[in-house]
Design a protein around this motif. Structure first.
Motif, PDB file in Angstrom:
ATOM      1  N   GLU A 183      13.951  49.333  49.236  1.00  0.00           N
ATOM      2  CA  GLU A 183      13.606  50.440  48.901  1.00  0.00           C
ATOM      3  C   GLU A 183      14.162  51.536  49.811  1.00  0.00           C
ATOM      4  N   LYS A 184      14.103  50.561  51.431  1.00  0.00           N
ATOM      5  CA  LYS A 184      14.158  51.819  52.294  1.00  0.00           C
ATOM      6  C   LYS A 184      15.784  52.169  52.448  1.00  0.00           C
ATOM      7  N   GLN A 203      16.336  55.208  50.062  1.00  0.00           N
ATOM      8  CA  GLN A 203      15.969  56.397  49.928  1.00  0.00           C
ATOM      9  C   GLN A 203      17.195  56.869  51.410  1.00  0.00           C
ATOM     10  N   VAL A 204      16.889  55.909  52.527  1.00  0.00           N
ATOM     11  CA  VAL A 204      18.267  56.264  53.591  1.00  0.00           C
ATOM     12  C   VAL A 204      19.692  56.763  52.499  1.00  0.00           C
ATOM     13  N   VAL A 221      11.144  45.500  49.799  1.00  0.00           N
ATOM     14  CA  VAL A 221      10.622  47.033  51.160  1.00  0.00           C
ATOM     15  C   VAL A 221      12.517  47.571  51.476  1.00  0.00           C
ATOM     16  N   TYR A 222      12.836  46.109  52.067  1.00  0.00           N
ATOM     17  CA  TYR A 222      13.687  46.819  53.404  1.00  0.00           C
ATOM     18  C   TYR A 222      15.177  47.305  51.572  1.00  0.00           C
TER      19      TYR A 222
END
Length: 296
Positions: A34-35, A38-39, A31-32
Motif C-alpha cells: 500500500e505504501k 502511494q509512492v 502495508v508495504y
C-alpha cells in the motif's frame, strides 16, 4: 566426532510455522505494498506534470523522437522489483506487481486524456515522441513480465496479468497518433477553408492537399520508426480527410453555389473522390510493400 556434534544443524533453525505463512508477515506485506503504491502514484503524478508541461523531446541519430519519461518510470519500477526480489519470497514479488497495475492504469488514462485535451499547444515532434514512448513502455513492461516469470516461476507468474497495462500503453500511442492527424489539418486550415469554393474545383486544390499529406507522412516516417504506428496515423489522416470533406459538403454556406449539389457539383465531387481514392490505393500498396520488407 566431538566437533561434528557441536556443528549446528539446519533443522535447529527451522521455523514453525514458516516465516512467510505468519499472519503478521502478511499484514506487513500488505502495508508495504500500500505504501509502495502511494509512492509510485506520487512519482507518476510528477511525471504526468512533466508531460503536461511538455517534456523535452530528444531525437536519435535517425531522427526518431522520444522523451526520457519511459526510462525514468521504469527505473522507479526496477527499484521496487529489486526490493521485492530481495525478500526471497515469490508472494512478495507477485503482490508488488499486482500493486503496480493500478499505478500503470492511472498513468495511462491520465496521459491519454492530457494528450487529447492539450494537443493543440504541442508541436508534432512531441506527439511523435508520445507515440514512441508508448511503444517503448510496452517493450519495458514485457521485459518486467519476463523477469517476474524468471524470478517466481510460471505458477506464481500466472497471478500477474499485465495485459491491461500493455493495452493501456498502446492506447496512449493511439491517442497521440490521432492528435498527430488532427495537427496536420490544423496546419492546413487555409487550404481546408477553400474546400467547396469554386477555386477549389477550378484549380484542383485537392491535389495540393494530398501532396502536403504525402510530404507530412514522409516526415513522420523518420520521427516514428515503427511502421505499424505510421500506418495507423495514415488511416487516421485519411478518415479525417473524408470526414472534413463530407462535413464541408453538408455544412458549407449557401453562397458557394455547391450546396444544391447540381450535376456539375456532383461531377466535381466525383472527380475529387477519385483522386483521393487513387492516392490512398497508392499509399496502401506502399504500406504493403513496407510490411513485406519488415515482416510486420
Amino acid at each position: 566426532e566431538d566437533l561434528d556434534h557441536c556443528q549446528p544443524r539446519t533443522e535447529d533453525f527451522a521455523l514453525s510455522p514458516q516465516l512467510y505463512d505468519l499472519d503478521t508477515v502478511e499484514q506487513l506485506m500488505t502495508v508495504y505494498v500500500e505504501k509502495m503504491v502511494q509512492v509510485m502514484r506520487t512519482w507518476s503524478t510528477n511525471l504526468l506534470q512533466m508531460e503536461k508541461d511538455g517534456a523535452q523531446v530528444e531525437t536519435t541519430q535517425e531522427g526518431a523522437c522520444f522523451t526520457v519519461v519511459p526510462s525514468d518510470m521504469f527505473k522507479m519500477i526496477a527499484q521496487q522489483m529489486t526490493l521485492a526480489e530481495s525478500s526471497g519470497l515469490p508472494k512478495v514479488v507477485v503482490r508488488v506487481c499486482q500493486g503496480l497495475i493500478p499505478v500503470f492504469e492511472y498513468y495511462q488514462s491520465t496521459l491519454s486524456r492530457q494528450i487529447r485535451e492539450s494537443w493543440k499547444k504541442w508541436e508534432v515532434e512531441y506527439l511523435c515522441a508520445q507515440v514512441n514512448d508508448g511503444a517503448k513502455c510496452m517493450e519495458l513492461l514485457d521485459d518486467i513480465a519476463e523477469e517476474v516469470r524468471g524470478l517466481v516461476g510460471d505458477e506464481w507468474a500466472e497471478q500477474v496479468d499485465f495485459d491491461s497495462c500493455l493495452n493501456g500503453f498502446l492506447s496512449v500511442s493511439a491517442a497521440a497518433g490521432e492528435c498527430i492527424a488532427l495537427s496536420f489539418f490544423r496546419d492546413m486550415q487555409e487550404v481546408m477553408d477553400l474546400m467547396f469554393e469554386q477555386v477549389w474545383f477550378d484549380e484542383k486544390i485537392v491535389n495540393e492537399l494530398l501532396s502536403s499529406t504525402a510530404n507530412f507522412w514522409e516526415a513522420l516516417a523518420d520521427m516514428i520508426p515503427n511502421p505499424r504506428y505510421l500506418k495507423r496515423i495514415k488511416s487516421d489522416t485519411f478518415q479525417q480527410t473524408m470526414f472534413s470533406y463530407i462535413e464541408t459538403m453538408l455544412c458549407k454556406k449557401s453562397g458557394s453555389g455547391f450546396h444544391t449539389l447540381s450535376p456539375e457539383s456532383l461531377e466535381a465531387i466525383e472527380a475529387d473522390l477519385q483522386i483521393i481514392e487513387d492516392f490512398m490505393v497508392e499509399e496502401t500498396i506502399v504500406d504493403e510493400q513496407m510490411d513485406a520488407a519488415t515482416g510486420t
